[in-house]
Design an enzyme around this catalytic site. Structure first.
Site, mmCIF file in Angstrom:
data_model
loop_
_atom_site.group_PDB
_atom_site.id
_atom_site.type_symbol
_atom_site.label_atom_id
_atom_site.label_comp_id
_atom_site.label_asym_id
_atom_site.label_seq_id
_atom_site.Cartn_x
_atom_site.Cartn_y
_atom_site.Cartn_z
ATOM 1 N N THR A 120 -3.540 17.468 179.141
ATOM 2 C CA THR A 120 -3.058 18.099 180.366
ATOM 3 C C THR A 120 -1.549 18.170 180.342
ATOM 4 O OG1 THR A 120 -3.083 15.949 181.442
ATOM 5 C CG2 THR A 120 -4.997 17.340 181.732
ATOM 6 N N THR A 148 -2.521 13.241 171.836
ATOM 7 C CA THR A 148 -1.682 12.798 170.725
ATOM 8 C C THR A 148 -2.403 11.916 169.720
ATOM 9 O OG1 THR A 148 -0.937 10.935 172.074
ATOM 10 C CG2 THR A 148 0.443 12.912 172.072
ATOM 11 N N ASP A 149 -3.488 11.246 170.129
ATOM 12 C CA ASP A 149 -4.113 10.270 169.237
ATOM 13 C C ASP A 149 -4.494 10.853 167.879
ATOM 14 O OD1 ASP A 149 -3.830 8.385 171.164
ATOM 15 O OD2 ASP A 149 -5.962 7.887 171.323
ATOM 16 N N LYS A 160 1.375 10.100 163.963
ATOM 17 C CA LYS A 160 1.705 9.330 165.165
ATOM 18 C C LYS A 160 1.887 7.879 164.738
ATOM 19 C CE LYS A 160 0.237 8.064 169.818
ATOM 20 N NZ LYS A 160 -0.696 8.253 170.940
#
Lengths: 630, 417
Positions: free
Chosen positions: B84, B160-161, B237
């Site tokens: 989101t 993002t994971d 990440k």
């Protein structure tokens, strides 16, 4: 003028924020210490207002509304962490802080909720890196007693303190993160307070209860009091930042006076059919040769202008005093300063003056078509600022026709208040879903209730019994800012009389403050080192005053350094004996002539030399012994 | 009694009034009080409940913006997979409602108006941790559709994971003559301090550039100052929560993007678009590929498990230069003898695999294990899926350590670490 507070319908509520003295911060494991050394680094952030507030469809308005503000945050690698930088989710709340808050709630006869939720309260002035403050509602429906009746305590919340504002660098505001996250209890009273004296007493009582936990921070800035004040026909005013108990009473008194005077002015304005003309006149030409330094400096600015607004029927009222030393014109000026950032304004009730001549005033009035009963306000500065300032003045003048506007105001040192900002609407809050709900079990509450700390009246009796203080001194000590320190010192140094410790903390410190020494520089450590030295015989009790003065002058020095500086280096008993023998030898003829009656004379001589270096009693004992030996 | 109703609850601790909220614990009644705070009441303590007023159904619609198309600006399609970038907070219930139309995006980030014509669409609603190859295929198909319908650039809003896995997958599957930018946020977009806005602005700035390829745009540092454009097959990440969690691995970022000045400074050469708007996708992926982390004392039986389950490829995340303990060599041999392609990466993440330096590596090569040069393990996993989905094993063994889309750089920069 004696005000009947009941008749004017005075209602006062308090909102008290007290920092807790916990080992760690509320939502991370950093220590709760403030620092004044150089930070390890700074980061820049932009905080944007939340999407939900906006209904703007106009493109320019949308862009303006969503424009973020820039902030700089200073951090320390060893005492602030990723949580304060909003780079890591919050840790579970400090259990120690929760326990202290519940103690306070029970001491104030409150009902604790079954399940508490951590909430996010939106704050985008930059004082929180996340853009919200985390806050937990814990209890409600309590009360405290004052001599003028019960005061309801409507809510107690546990929340995090804000970041410390360091400076405004123009394009960005700078905050230090050391204070962010220190646990605070926020205590709100019902508007049950009916007199200024009752307000002060309620605040004092709440303070006593907080200090009774032994777990609140002491020192300037660790407790903050906001006061909500309203009178019949007036308005609710929130006064922020009252630090001092005595000031509470004064602030309430002066706010009532202010509101009553604003109501009088309103009545007078209505009688005159006063009207605010919503037009800004450019009167720069009239003042181009003006001798006023303020106006001349303004006209030198790029786009410098002098502009005016006409307030019909306001003559004689703009200059009217509404609080000691503050006038309706000061209220206009406050708004202009806060909203537009100008330095101030001039009004025709105070002119000609400040280098503005009668001729110029006459021209000004003619230009704006002012009549005898009208007032004119002028502002000189850069044009866009002038326009915003005068729009603010127009708005405030229109409010004067209605009475007292609702405002958030800032407490001043003299008990007056100044405009700060509009009264905030309902705080925009939503749950902090990163922290699970806190279920507060009945057994936990009962365990805390069984171990509640001692209240002042209980402490009073104990001090008399345990420390042999008389009524007056015991009472003073219980209410003293230094009460915890007093007990610490008594426990640590059992060979020092509690009376001496109490009179030093409550008497001596006040005396040297009166002499001009800055006792705010004294820390617990200074007093501890002083009494340790006394306990060990390094100084006599007569030396305490000089040592404390020394610590005021040189707060960073050690006790030994202070003794050196003050010439109070400790004397051993043998050294004292030698000195006394020397004095006796020196005055042997007096001894021979007067015999034992020489004691008084010799004691004077001894103390002149040994004062502060040896105990008077010790000197007395040695001297008597020596005289007998002759 | 429904969520949103105004209720009065009588308890042994007094009366509570407020709006009934959803509760995650069935033993707790949660209400929002007038003062804005939420409070929970244990049902066991309730004496009586009555409804004071029925709640209104909340509306989350705001008036349309009626944005006109600016002919001078490129058209960028923003596709959401479930992250989101924009959201609305209902202060009454505390719910955060994801919003994903062009109007919603522009309302949240009006700066986009000056950068591009924006189309916005949700193509799925998947949490990043629930991503899988079938979803990568769908994203690729949606990208193709958008480009064929005229998009000059694509922005993919993604959790993002697992963003770097998706970025890798798209890098291999999609050949497009426009930039494809993956973007996310480390702080939820409902909060004033969110990094979503600056990341999205930067992503759209990158998406309108005359370049091609798949990239990731995220914060360049903790402060709200600039974003980096990372090559999709060279990014990872590296931190669980920091804004600057994404780092280029064995490479430097492609560009530095200033969302305030709209300036993009390229730090290395990139493939230029030729304005053809061509797009081709190849979504063949072999899903039976495993990633195994090597550790002391490990039981090599895990390898046999995968082989017996008919896995076609295994990525070893070895130690150091690409090593594995000798006591699992027999299991590796079992795999390679069965025709499974076994490749080696390193759990140091940074640095190049080199199995020629020590005997352990040399023995592994004899067993048929192939080094993956400077590819991170996740990229090697996705690449192996892609290769096995399109080539015979013997061909795969030749291609795994050959650069296809920039995933391998043969020069090791000193400043890349």
């Amino acid at each position: 003028m004696e005000i009947n507070y009941e008749k004017v319908g005075l209602k006062v509520g308090l909102e008290i924020h007290q920092q807790l003295n916990t080992k760690r911060k509320l939502f991370c494991h950093c220590p709760t210490i403030l620092r004044d050394d150089e930070p390890d680094g700074e980061i820049v952030r932009v905080l944007r207002p939340s999407l939900s507030e906006m209904g703007e469809v106009d493109r320019a308005a949308l862009i303006e509304a969503r424009k973020g503000k820039k902030f700089i945050y200073q951090f320390y690698n060893d005492t602030t962490c990723l949580v304060e930088l909003d780079e890591e989710p919050p840790h579970p709340p400090s259990e120690e802080a929760l326990r202290i808050a519940l103690e306070v709630a029970l001491l104030m006869n409150m009902n604790v909720v079954d399940v508490a939720y951590t909430m996010r309260k939106i704050v985008i002035d930059g004082s929180n890196t996340s853009g919200f403050q985390r806050t937990i509602f814990l209890a409600r429906d309590g009360y405290i007693e004052t001599s003028e009746g019960k005061v309801g305590i409507t809510s107690l919340c546990l929340e995090e303190d804000a970041a410390r504002k360091i400076e405004d660098r123009g394009d960005a505001v700078v905050y230090n993160l050391d204070r962010l996250g220190i646990p605070l209890v926020e205590i709100s009273t019902a508007p049950d307070i009916k007199t200024p004296k009752m307000a002060k007493e309620a605040a004092r009582r709440i303070g006593e209860i907080l200090r009774a936990t032994g777990k609140v921070k002491r020192g300037l800035g660790t407790i903050r009091q906001d006061i909500n004040i309203s009178i019949k026909d007036g308005a609710r005013i929130e006064v922020k930042g009252v630090q001092d108990l005595d000031l509470i009473e004064k602030v309430v008194e002066n706010e009532v006076i202010r509101q009553l005077n604003l109501l009088k002015i309103r009545d007078e304005l209505r009688e005159r059919n006063a009207e605010v003309v919503e037009k800004i006149f450019d009167v720069t030409e009239i003042f181009k040769d003006c001798k006023s330094k303020i106006i001349q400096n303004a006209l030198k600015k790029k786009n410098g202008k002098v502009k005016a607004v006409l307030l019909k029927g306001f003559a004689g009222l703009v200059g009217k005093e509404i609080q000691p030393g503050r006038r309706l014109g000061t209220e206009f000026s406050d708004r202009a300063k806060v909203i537009a950032g100008v330095g101030g304004l001039f009004h025709t009730d105070e002119l000609p003056k400040y280098g503005i001549t009668e001729e110029e005033v006459k021209k000004l009035k003619e230009f704006v078509n002012a009549e005898e009963n009208d007032a004119v306000i002028i502002v000189a500065d850069e044009e866009s600022k002038v326009d915003r300032a005068l729009e603010a003045v127009i708005e405030r003048a229109k409010e004067a026709l209605i009475g007292v506007p609702e405002e958030t105001r800032r407490a001043l040192e003299d008990g007056n208040t100044a405009y700060l900002r509009p009264l905030p609407g309902a705080a925009r809050m939503y749950p902090e879903t990163d922290i699970p709900p806190i279920i507060i079990k009945k057994e936990f509450i009962e365990e805390i209730r069984a171990n509640l700390p001692e209240l002042p009246e209980e402490k009073f009796e104990r001090f008399k019994k345990e420390y042999k203080l008389n009524d007056e001194l015991a009472k003073k000590m219980v209410l003293s800012y230094y009460v915890d320190l007093f007990e610490d010192l008594c426990k640590k140094f059992k060979n020092v009389k509690p009376v001496l410790i109490a009179t030093t903390l409550e008497g001596t410190l006040k005396e040297i403050k009166r002499e001009g020494y800055d006792i705010d520089k004294l820390e617990d450590r200074h007093l501890e080192e002083t009494f340790k030295a006394l306990s060990e015989g390094k100084i006599a009790k007569e030396g305490i005053v000089e040592v404390l003065k020394g610590f005021c002058e040189f707060p960073d020095k050690s006790i030994d350094e202070i003794l050196e500086i003050k010439g109070l280096k400790g004397l051993s008993k043998e050294e004292v004996e030698k000195i006394i023998e020397g004095i006796i030898k020196e005055h042997l003829n007096v001894v021979k002539e007067k015999g034992e009656k020489a004691y008084g004379f010799l004691m004077g001589r001894c103390m002149a030399k040994l004062r502060g270096k040896a105990d008077g009693k010790l000197v007395n004992d040695i001297l008597r012994k020596k005289l007998k030996e002759i | 009694m429904n969520v949103g109703d105004v209720i009065r609850v009588e308890t042994d601790k007094g009366i509570f009034e407020g709006i009934l909220l959803p509760s995650t614990n069935e033993n707790i009644i949660t209400i929002k009080m007038k003062n804005g705070y939420n409070v929970g009441i244990l049902k066991e303590n309730v004496k009586n409940i009555e409804i004071i007023a029925k709640g209104e159904k909340p509306k989350y619609e705001l008036p349309p913006l009626n944005i006109e198309k600016n002919e001078k600006l490129k058209t960028i399609s923003i596709l959401s997979t479930g992250g989101t970038v924009a959201s609305k907070v209902d202060y009454k219930t505390g719910a955060v409602h994801p919003s994903f139309t062009a109007d919603d995006l522009i309302r949240a980030v009006p700066e986009l108006l000056d950068i591009a014509n924006i189309k916005g669409r949700a193509v799925m609603n998947i949490l990043s941790e629930n991503m899988k190859p079938e979803y990568w295929r769908k994203i690729a198909e949606e990208i193709k559709k958008e480009i064929e319908e005229g998009a000059d650039g694509i922005v993919i809003a993604h959790g993002t994971d697992t963003m770097s896995y998706t970025a890798s997958a798209l890098s291999f599957m999609v050949k497009a003559d426009v930039p494809i930018i993956l973007v996310g946020a480390q702080r939820s977009s409902d909060r004033p301090s969110s990094d979503a806005a600056l990341n999205l602005i930067s992503a759209v700035l990158a998406a309108r550039e005359p370049i091609k390829g798949v990239y990731v745009v995220m914060h360049g540092e903790s402060g709200d100052t600039f974003c980096y454009l990372h090559k999709g097959v060279k990014v990872r990440k590296c931190h669980s929560s920091r804004r600057d969690a994404f780092k280029s691995i064995n490479s430097i970022p492609v560009a530095k993007i200033n969302p305030f000045t709209k300036e993009i400074i390229y730090l290395q050469e990139v493939e230029k678009s030729d304005n053809s708007k061509k797009v081709e996708i190849n979504t063949n992926l072999e899903e039976k590929v495993a990633l195994i982390k090597v550790y002391p004392g490990m039981d090599g039986e895990i390898i046999r498990f995968y082989v017996d389950k008919e896995y076609k490829g295994i990525v070893l995340e070895g130690t150091g230069l690409g090593h594995a303990p000798e006591y699992i060599f027999e299991h590796i041999k079992y795999a390679t003898d069965k025709g499974v392609v076994v490749v080696m990466t390193t759990q140091t993440i940074n640095g190049r695999v080199n199995m020629n330096v020590y005997s352990n590596g040399r023995e592994l090569q004899k067993l048929g294990v192939i080094g993956c040069e400077d590819m991170p393990p996740e990229v090697a996993l996705v690449k192996l899926m892609y290769l096995l989905g399109n080539y015979e094993p013997e061909e795969v063994k030749k291609l795994i350590n050959k650069n296809l889309v920039g995933e391998i750089e043969y020069r090791s920069r000193f400043d890349a670490y």
